[in-house]
Structure formats: C-alpha cells, structure tokens
Scaffold this active site. Sequence first.
Site, PDB file in Angstrom:
ATOM      1  N   LYS A  91       0.509  16.090   6.110  1.00 49.27           N
ATOM      2  CA  LYS A  91      -0.850  15.650   5.789  1.00 49.27           C
ATOM      3  C   LYS A  91      -0.957  14.135   5.976  1.00 49.27           C
ATOM      4  O   LYS A  91       0.052  13.414   5.871  1.00 49.27           O
ATOM      5  CB  LYS A  91      -1.224  16.058   4.365  1.00 49.27           C
ATOM      6  CG  LYS A  91      -0.432  15.340   3.311  1.00 49.27           C
ATOM      7  CD  LYS A  91      -0.943  15.611   1.897  1.00 49.27           C
ATOM      8  CE  LYS A  91      -0.096  14.776   0.948  1.00 49.27           C
ATOM      9  NZ  LYS A  91      -0.390  14.924  -0.448  1.00 49.27           N
TER      10      LYS A  91
ATOM     11  N   LYS B  99       8.964  14.896  -4.187  1.00 50.14           N
ATOM     12  CA  LYS B  99       9.408  13.541  -4.545  1.00 50.14           C
ATOM     13  C   LYS B  99      10.830  13.567  -5.086  1.00 50.14           C
ATOM     14  O   LYS B  99      11.628  12.675  -4.800  1.00 50.14           O
ATOM     15  CB  LYS B  99       8.457  12.920  -5.564  1.00 50.14           C
ATOM     16  CG  LYS B  99       7.151  12.530  -4.906  1.00 50.14           C
ATOM     17  CD  LYS B  99       6.196  11.847  -5.853  1.00 50.14           C
ATOM     18  CE  LYS B  99       4.891  11.550  -5.122  1.00 50.14           C
ATOM     19  NZ  LYS B  99       3.791  11.268  -6.040  1.00 50.14           N
TER      20      LYS B  99
ATOM     21  N   LYS C  90      -1.116   8.168   2.207  1.00 46.37           N
ATOM     22  CA  LYS C  90      -1.039   6.721   1.985  1.00 46.37           C
ATOM     23  C   LYS C  90       0.394   6.238   1.969  1.00 46.37           C
ATOM     24  O   LYS C  90       0.679   5.098   2.275  1.00 46.37           O
ATOM     25  CB  LYS C  90      -1.611   6.383   0.608  1.00 46.37           C
ATOM     26  CG  LYS C  90      -3.091   6.505   0.536  1.00 46.37           C
ATOM     27  CD  LYS C  90      -3.532   5.895  -0.766  1.00 46.37           C
ATOM     28  CE  LYS C  90      -4.457   6.829  -1.461  1.00 46.37           C
ATOM     29  NZ  LYS C  90      -4.659   6.565  -2.837  1.00 46.37           N
TER      30      LYS C  90
HETATM   31  P1  AMP Z   1      -4.835   9.973  -3.896  1.00 45.50           P
HETATM   32  O1  AMP Z   1      -5.447   8.659  -3.643  1.00 45.50           O
HETATM   33  O2  AMP Z   1      -3.620  10.243  -3.131  1.00 45.50           O
HETATM   34  O3  AMP Z   1      -4.682  10.140  -5.339  1.00 45.50           O
HETATM   35  O4  AMP Z   1      -5.861  11.053  -3.380  1.00 45.50           O
HETATM   36  C1  AMP Z   1      -7.221  11.017  -3.686  1.00 45.50           C
HETATM   37  C2  AMP Z   1      -7.901  12.286  -3.210  1.00 45.50           C
HETATM   38  O5  AMP Z   1      -7.753  12.445  -1.798  1.00 45.50           O
HETATM   39  C3  AMP Z   1      -7.338  13.569  -3.824  1.00 45.50           C
HETATM   40  O6  AMP Z   1      -8.412  14.407  -4.175  1.00 45.50           O
HETATM   41  C4  AMP Z   1      -6.512  14.175  -2.727  1.00 45.50           C
HETATM   42  O7  AMP Z   1      -6.438  15.566  -2.831  1.00 45.50           O
HETATM   43  C5  AMP Z   1      -7.299  13.761  -1.493  1.00 45.50           C
HETATM   44  N1  AMP Z   1      -6.453  13.703  -0.296  1.00 45.50           N
HETATM   45  C6  AMP Z   1      -5.319  12.967  -0.139  1.00 45.50           C
HETATM   46  N2  AMP Z   1      -4.799  13.132   1.094  1.00 45.50           N
HETATM   47  C7  AMP Z   1      -5.623  14.003   1.735  1.00 45.50           C
HETATM   48  C8  AMP Z   1      -5.621  14.578   3.058  1.00 45.50           C
HETATM   49  N3  AMP Z   1      -4.682  14.276   3.945  1.00 45.50           N
HETATM   50  N4  AMP Z   1      -6.624  15.436   3.371  1.00 45.50           N
HETATM   51  C9  AMP Z   1      -7.584  15.736   2.476  1.00 45.50           C
HETATM   52  N5  AMP Z   1      -7.640  15.235   1.229  1.00 45.50           N
HETATM   53  C10 AMP Z   1      -6.680  14.371   0.844  1.00 45.50           C
END
Ligand code: AMP
Length: 333
Positions: A193, A111, A196
């Site tokens: 990856k 970031k 969002k």
């Molecule tokens: P976040 O909403 O970004 O805080 O992510 C919520 C959860 O989703 C966290 O446990 C992340 O590690 C998991 N996560 C986010 N992106 C991915 C991805 N592309 N593949 C697998 N897990 C993910």
Amino acid sequence: MKRIFSGAQPTGNIHLGNYLGALRNWVALQHEYESFFCIVNLHAITARQDPKLLAEKTGELARIYIAVGIDPGISTIFVQSDVAAHAELTWVLNCIARMSELERMTQFKDKARKQSENVGVGVFDYPVLMAADILLYQTDLVPVGEDQKQHLELTRDLAIRFNRDYGDTFRVPDAYIPKVGARIMSLSDPAKKMSKSDDDLAGSVMLLDDADNIQRKFKRAVTDSGTEIRFDATRPAITNLLTIFQLLTGQAPDEIESHFAGKGYGQLKQELAEITIEFLRPLREKVESISDKELGTILDQGRQKARGIAQATLETVMARLGISGAKELLVRN
Ligand code: AMP
Ligand code: TRP
C-alpha cells in the site's frame, strides 16, 4: 445528528492514499454528521519522532485538513494530546483488552516482525488508544482506509465487552470504508500500500509534492505486462493508476477505459500526472494562507469542544467502574 470520528498521524507526509482512502470522505460526510477530526500525535510517538519535527507536522496536518475542505465552522478539528481523556480511557480499556486479541492485529504483527524483540509497548497498545479516541465521542461512524478495518473491529469488541460488564456506556461504532480507494497502492510496488513510512519515496505522491515531483513519480510508476488499459484485478499496477484517475476525475470506469482505448501506458501516466498536479495545486496555497493565529483559534475551539464531550464519557466510565474520585468518596451523607 449522528457522529463521525477519524484521525491521521502527523508523521511523515500525508499522501494521495490518505486523501483518497480517508480525508476525501471526511470532507463529504461532514455535512451529514457531527464530525470530529483529530491529529493523533499520541499515536505518532509509538515510533521515535524528532520532537521539533513532530510539533511542526502537527500544525501542518491541521492546516491540510482545512485545505482539503474540512470546514472548521461545522467540524471539530483538534489535537489528540490536548484532550487528556484519550490517555485516561486507554488505561481503562487496557484493563479489559486481552493480550491475545492485540497480538492478532496484523499491523502490530508487521511492525513486530520488522523490529523483533525491540518492538515498543506503545506499538502493541496502539489499537487500544485508537479505540479510546473513537469511544470517547460516542461515535456512530469511523471513515478510514481498509488498513484500519481490524482496529475498528477491536474497538467494537471492547465497547461491547465494557457495556456488557459495566452497563451500557459506549455507542458501538461502524467502520466506513469506501468501495473505491480504500487501499491505494505504492506506485513503485503495487503489492504494497502507499505508505508514509515507506523508505521508497517514489512510491507515494504527497499532497504537498511540487509539480516536478508528481510528474516524475507517475512517469516512473511500475506497470504490468500487456498493453491494455482497463480495470482488472489481475493487473494491479494499472488498476491502481486507473483508480486514482477515477477518484480524481469522478469519471466512470467504462468511460475511462474507452477514453484510453488504443492508447499506451505513457499517455495514462501523463494525463494522470497533469490531473493530479491541477488537483493539488491550490492545496499548498491554501495551507500557506492559514495564519498561525487563525489555526490557533481553530485548535483552541476544537480542544474545548472535544474536551467537553470526552470528559462526560470518561466520567460515566469512571462512575461505572466505582473509581469516580476522592470527592465523591468524601461525601458520605
Ligand atoms: P495514517 O495517517 O497512516 O494514520 O492514516 C490516515 C488514514 O489514511 C487512515 O484512515 C488510513 O486507513 C488511510 N490510509 C493510509 N494509507 C492508505 C492507502 N494507501 N490507501 C487508502 N487509505 C489509506
Ligand atoms: N490508526 C489510524 C491510522 O493509522 C489513525 C487513528 C488513530 C484513527 N485514532 C483513530 C483513525 C480513530 C480513526 C479513528 O490510520
């Protein structure tokens, strides 16, 4: 009973990567652990958010937790900002965290690289808030995707350091990172990856996408050179599609490979789109069926339960530090 804590940010739209890497495991583990699932809106504001949208997305994410199968009858669902102890413990942990260890965090470095000198202090401090989330609940296990592994290591380091300096206070948590699905890749760039915050919306299948969108995204998904459909680390695009297939169907890799033997990429994409559409179809309905009143009750109960536990930990922390508050200072005899 051992404890689980995890959370997701109410920003953007939650996608298949979030589900397969994290939420799916929350649902499975909630029966074996006392579970806390948080909507981390304080983490969300480390990037600029539209206030109205953030409030909406916070409610929507709580509904999605329930719709994917988190049972509010056995698990605690709550909003991070409802429990002031998260911000309070963050301050304390800030005082034992080191600049150098936060500077090493790859998510921060990514970031910071994008925003150069305008990177916010909140972005820098993000992992400390996450450590506070986890440590307040005396958590044993934290089910997350691969991208959170380093943050979990920092959390453990901070817990161990506090315990060493002030006496045993925090349980030192373990990460739970699934063997399959911990890093679902973007459909449009298998080197990135699924995320969002990706500007390229075609790379992520959102849990609330409609059938047409899902169809289109899989159809346009990038593939590798060659024609064979098998799990192969040197062909990340196909392997990513197969991994999603594996997790949604529960079939074994060799079963899937023989099913697709002699078939083309088009067939894989088509079947994967259909499976995903069927899998996600009931979700939107379930999300919409949860009334405001019902959600309000669930989040009220969640807040109460979470506050009780968090407050108890925070009081111990403050006492250990010798800053228990005026009341105790005034009682001299
Ligand atoms: P976040 O909403 O970004 O805080 O992510 C919520 C959860 O989703 C966290 O446990 C992340 O590690 C998991 N996560 C986010 N992106 C991915 C991805 N592309 N593949 C697998 N897990 C993910
Ligand atoms: N940082 C996590 C992510 O982006 C979200 C999160 C915040 C979290 N606090 C947490 C996850 C505590 C697990 C435990 O995915």
